[in-house]
Design a protein around this motif. Structure first.
Motif, short mmCIF file in Angstrom:
data_model
loop_
_atom_site.label_atom_id
_atom_site.label_comp_id
_atom_site.label_asym_id
_atom_site.label_seq_id
_atom_site.Cartn_x
_atom_site.Cartn_y
_atom_site.Cartn_z
N ASP A 1 4.25 40.66 75.62
CA ASP A 1 5.50 41.14 75.79
C ASP A 1 6.29 40.65 77.14
O ASP A 1 7.45 40.34 77.05
CB ASP A 1 5.67 42.57 75.54
CG ASP A 1 5.42 43.00 73.95
OD1 ASP A 1 5.70 41.97 73.20
OD2 ASP A 1 5.17 44.18 73.62
N ALA A 2 5.11 40.88 78.09
CA ALA A 2 5.74 40.73 79.50
C ALA A 2 6.12 39.15 79.42
O ALA A 2 7.21 38.74 80.35
CB ALA A 2 4.78 40.88 80.49
N THR B 1 9.46 38.63 77.65
CA THR B 1 10.61 38.98 78.35
C THR B 1 10.86 38.11 79.61
O THR B 1 12.24 37.81 79.77
CB THR B 1 10.23 40.39 79.16
OG1 THR B 1 9.84 41.36 78.09
CG2 THR B 1 11.40 41.11 79.80
N GLN C 1 12.71 34.77 78.16
CA GLN C 1 14.02 35.07 77.68
C GLN C 1 15.00 35.40 78.77
O GLN C 1 15.85 34.89 78.64
CB GLN C 1 13.93 36.53 76.84
CG GLN C 1 13.86 36.44 75.45
CD GLN C 1 13.93 37.57 74.58
OE1 GLN C 1 13.64 38.89 75.42
NE2 GLN C 1 13.70 37.79 73.27
N SER C 2 14.55 36.07 79.78
CA SER C 2 15.50 36.26 80.90
C SER C 2 15.87 34.83 81.65
O SER C 2 16.66 34.57 82.06
CB SER C 2 15.46 37.45 81.85
OG SER C 2 14.08 37.34 82.15
N ALA D 1 9.48 35.54 72.21
CA ALA D 1 10.68 35.30 73.11
C ALA D 1 11.74 34.68 72.18
O ALA D 1 12.86 34.89 72.23
CB ALA D 1 10.31 34.48 74.19
#
Ligand code: ATP
Ligand code: MG
Length: 440
Positions: free
Chosen positions: A70-71, A74, A77-78, A107
């Motif tokens: 998940d990290a 993220t 994605q950003s 992502a």
């Protein structure tokens, strides 16, 4: 995303031309628990930053992320929401802690599926390396790719790189093993950037020794007027300060012309402190001077314990001019190996101008080399006295051109004192052989 009124997502809208920044921007994400615990130094990022910038993409941000899907998702994605190019490295391997594929899949919302071609390549590689059949299922994980990914060949390892397009952004995913990451970057990412970036960035570096950064900056104070559009950086390192110039964007001049302008402006101002350009090293420059004169070199070192000989022999081909190096740590060794008279050591002490000169002259005589170098000093942290504090180092160079001595008063750790002694000894030889003025 808008910067100075133009979209950074549309590199073609970026202005090129004299002095223009590399307008093609990117971000780098490095993945691995070992990076965040400090057990592994993130050299992959340093490599990517240099190579991407040189290809024409400016790195705006770098993030390191733990092996948590998940990290990773993220972070990807950003980054992709900000810039047109994102490069990710690490966590593509076959072990359960390699979860980057999962992160990419989350992502971009693309399911993972088994790529038969990669699987076949993995099996072939497995057998070629003598692996027993069947290949462990863990390894098959490396053949899982997110839907729509382009597979980038890995010329030096098993896990291929991946390239994915999502909206206006391109994502490259590379293995973490440095040699594999480097090979795929050069083969696949660099050409991709060069085809899109407004222009690539070139540098010219002048390497100096024996001059303070602040003095150097003073000597180069008029550079902005002499070399308009060049960006100057002072990069102090172990053996001296590098002056690195980023060449300006085309005013019609070729890179060779721009480099030649930089070279003559810097040489004129820095003079004998400049020992080389770009990838030149002191030991390499000394080697060339020796070859040009048909000389051989021998060294006798005390406080540097062989580091000087080590540096000299880092040059491939140094056997053409390097005769020998002796480490004469004890007084007895100085006498036995370099012919330093015991009475001289007794009278002046082992760390003295007289003994340094005797080491240089003696090792040349003992070895039959034309050139001798001698080093004796106190590297610390113990062993200093009020008259001869830690960091007192005597160097001598003996050659047909003459005999020079130099006394250094260094500060720092044992290791930095030894490294700087080696660099200064090489520089003493360089100046003596090149007919330049004596340093100090
Ligand atoms: P592997 O197939 O070896 O598992 P991988 O793509 O999963 O490859 P990692 O497991 O992340 O890569 O790292 C493999 C090796 O590369 C490790 O020894 C690690 O320390 C090193 N490495 C990974 N990332 C970096 C980095 N950013 N900088 C320097 N070394 C790195
Ligand atoms: Mg791994």
């Amino acid at each position: 995303v808008v910067a100075r009124g133009r979209s950074v997502l549309n590199p073609s809208a970026a202005p090129a031309g004299p002095g223009a920044d590399a307008a093609f921007v990117c971000e780098v994400v490095t993945i691995g628990n070992e990076l965040l615990s400090g057990r592994t130094v993130d050299t992959n990022f340093a490599f990517l930053a240099r190579v991407l910038e040189a290809a024409g993409a400016r790195v705006l941000r770098h993030e390191s992320v733990a092996d948590i899907p998940d990290a990773i998702a993220t972070a990807i994605q950003s980054a992709m929401s900000r810039v047109p190019l994102v490069v990710v490295t690490g966590g593509l391997g076959p072990t359960p802690d390699d979860v980057t594929r999962k992160g990419v899949s989350v992502a971009l919302g693309r399911p993972l599926s088994l790529d038969p071609e990669i699987l076949e390549n993995l099996r072939t590689r497995w057998r070629a390396r003598g692996g027993r059949d069947p290949m462990p299922p863990n390894n098959e994980l490396q053949a899982m790719v997110p839907r729509g990914a382009t597979v980038l060949p890995n010329p030096v390892g098993s896990a291929p790189g991946l390239q994915l397009q999502h909206e206006a952004s391109t994502l490259f995913v590379l293995p973490g093993v440095p040699s594999e990451m480097e090979a795929i970057t050069r083969a696949s990412i660099v050409p991709w950037i060069e085809a899109r970036a407004p222009r690539s960035v070139s540098y010219f570096t002048m390497r100096t020794h024996g001059i303070w950064e602040s003095v150097l900056a003073e000597k180069l104070a008029d550079l902005p007027t002499v070399l308009p559009g060049y960006l100057v950086a002072f990069l102090p390192g172990g053996g001296g300060v590098d002056v690195r110039l980023r060449l300006p964007g085309g005013d019609g001049a070729s890179v060779d012309e721009l480099r030649a302008r930089a070279r003559s402006a810097l040489a004129e101002r820095i003079g004998p402190y400049a020992f080389g350009v770009d990838d030149d090293s002191l030991e390499g420059v000394v080697g060339k001077l020796l070859v040009a004169r048909g000389y051989h070199l021998a060294v006798a070192e005390s406080c540097t314990g062989g580091l000087l000989a080590g540096r000299i022999t880092e040059i491939s081909g140094s056997s053409a001019y390097f005769e020998r190096g002796v480490v004469c740590y004890s007084n007895g060794a100085k006498t036995a190996l370099a012919g330093v008279p015991a009475s001289l050591i007794e009278e002046h002490g082992a760390v003295s101008e007289e003994v340094a000169r005797a080491l240089a002259r003696g090792i040349a005589r003992e070895s039959g080399a034309q050139v001798g170098l001698g080093v004796t000093g106190i590297a610390g942290p113990t062993g200093g006295t009020p008259e001869k504090p830690v960091g007192t180092v005597h160097l001598a160079a003996f050659a047909p051109e003459g005999e020079w001595h130099r006394k250094l008063a260094l500060t720092g750790t044992r290791s930095s004192i030894r490294d700087r002694s080696v660099a200064s000894a090489l520089d003493l030889a360089r100046r003596l052989l090149a007919g330049l003025p004596q340093p100090g």
